[in-house]
Design a protein around this motif. Structure first.
Motif, PDB file in Angstrom:
ATOM      1  N   GLU A 118      48.981  29.889  43.676  1.00 26.52           N
ATOM      2  CA  GLU A 118      49.287  31.697  43.184  1.00 26.52           C
ATOM      3  C   GLU A 118      49.175  31.869  44.841  1.00 26.52           C
ATOM      4  N   ALA A 119      48.467  31.726  46.068  1.00 24.65           N
ATOM      5  CA  ALA A 119      48.262  32.251  47.169  1.00 24.65           C
ATOM      6  C   ALA A 119      49.411  31.491  47.807  1.00 24.65           C
ATOM      7  N   TYR A 120      50.481  30.696  47.463  1.00 22.49           N
ATOM      8  CA  TYR A 120      51.317  30.474  47.940  1.00 22.49           C
ATOM      9  C   TYR A 120      52.427  31.791  48.361  1.00 22.49           C
ATOM     10  N   PHE A 121      53.237  31.413  46.593  1.00 23.37           N
ATOM     11  CA  PHE A 121      53.971  32.771  45.745  1.00 23.37           C
ATOM     12  C   PHE A 121      53.593  33.801  46.481  1.00 23.37           C
ATOM     13  N   GLU A 122      52.288  33.871  46.003  1.00 20.10           N
ATOM     14  CA  GLU A 122      52.005  35.741  46.838  1.00 20.10           C
ATOM     15  C   GLU A 122      52.782  36.336  48.631  1.00 20.10           C
ATOM     16  N   ASP A 123      52.341  35.125  48.955  1.00 23.36           N
ATOM     17  CA  ASP A 123      52.943  34.870  50.491  1.00 23.36           C
ATOM     18  C   ASP A 123      54.162  34.376  50.368  1.00 23.36           C
TER      19      ASP A 123
END
Length: 311
Positions: A118-123
């Motif tokens: 999730e954090a990866y795709f937020e970036d």
């Protein structure tokens, strides 16, 4: 984290308003409102300072673990049964070509797989190319999500799988070094489906089914916003905040709270290959040097013995 704009707006509101309304219909003076905003700004600055040290590092995926013996509870109170091992390498030494990324000065953290993805795709959300097929919302399946076969079925196959439940979510690649998407039969994405995705999707292939769901290259933990201010990226701050365990014994720059070494022994046991990727070459040279020293010693002994026998 992108906090600056929101708090600047609050500060402006407090400085220009003569009074503010709070819950229950009561009002507070402009002076009190300013104090509240100042406190929030101080809290925001403290949070930014707390994670500022991450700006000295790049993050790299160096391991993946399925079927954890003890699941990780994330910030939403949900259990995660798979996790990734992330390595924080010094920015000037991180090497994407190696599995380990770096050999010294690094820290490691175990992060729930869904939390990390999730954090990866937020970036990556501003980069359309990173979201894969336009007809498939990859970031939707950062967590284990139910998949409806009727979405891609032709008229003849509509409702053919209505008595079955399928879920798509992230999992480890075969070499346990990367992440891929997989089709599962349970809501926790732990039981791989015996029925293939192609079978239920009218022949359509599941994106990232062999790997490449997230990059395994070194990624900087810092970036600059539109105002030219340095910020810590979501992939690093969220992962660090929500890590189940950390090992920071090798880090030269760390939080003002001190080094967290509570997870060092456990992580070494869980991911022996990750440690081997950084120490294997060194071990090899030690073995080679030992053999060379032994060989030299043997030659010296043999020559002395030969000289003695000739005399």
């Amino acid at each position: 984290m992108k906090l600056t704009t929101a708090f600047v707006a609050l500060a402006t509101l407090a400085s220009t308003a003569a009074a503010a309304t709070i819950s229950g219909g009561k009002t507070i003076s402009a002076k009190t409102a300013q104090k509240l905003v100042r406190r929030r700004l101080e809290d925001a600055n403290e949070e930014e300072e707390e994670f500022a040290f991450l700006g000295n590092y790049h993050v790299k995926v160096v391991g993946c673990k399925q079927a954890l013996e003890t699941p990780i509870m994330n910030e939403d109170g949900e259990y995660e049964y798979s996790a990734v091992l992330l390595r924080l390498c010094p920015s000037d030494t991180c090497d994407s070509s190696g599995d380990g990324g770096c050999t010294s000065g690094y820290g490691e953290m175990l992060v729930g797989m869904s939390t990390f993805v999730e954090a990866y795709f937020e970036d990556q959300e501003e980069d359309e190319d990173e979201n894969g097929d336009d007809n498939f919302e990859v970031d939707k399946f950062a967590k284990c999500e139910e998949y409806n076969p009727d979405e891609n079925a032709d008229d003849a196959n509509q409702g053919a799988w209505e008595n079955y439940a399928f879920y798509v979510g992230p999992t480890c690649t075969e070499d346990s070094l990367g992440l891929k998407l997989e089709l599962f039969t349970d809501e926790y994405c732990t039981q791989v489906s015996e029925t293939t995705f192609e079978t239920i999707s009218n022949g359509w292939t599941l994106p990232y089914s062999t790997g490449g769901l997230v990059s395994t290259n070194c990624q900087s933990c810092s970036e600059y916003n539109d105002d030219g201010e340095a910020e810590i990226k979501e992939i690093c701050q969220q992962s660090y905040e929500n890590a189940a365990m950390k090992c920071e014994e090798g880090m030269e720059i760390f939080s003002y709270y001190g080094q967290n070494v509570a997870g060092c022994e456990t992580l070494a046991e869980m991911f022996p290959a990750a440690r081997g990727s950084s120490g294997g070459a060194i071990f090899g040279w030690i073995v080679l040097a030992s053999v060379a020293v032994g060989l030299v010693g043997y030659i010296v002994w043999w020559r002395k013995k030969k000289a003695t026998s000739e005399n």
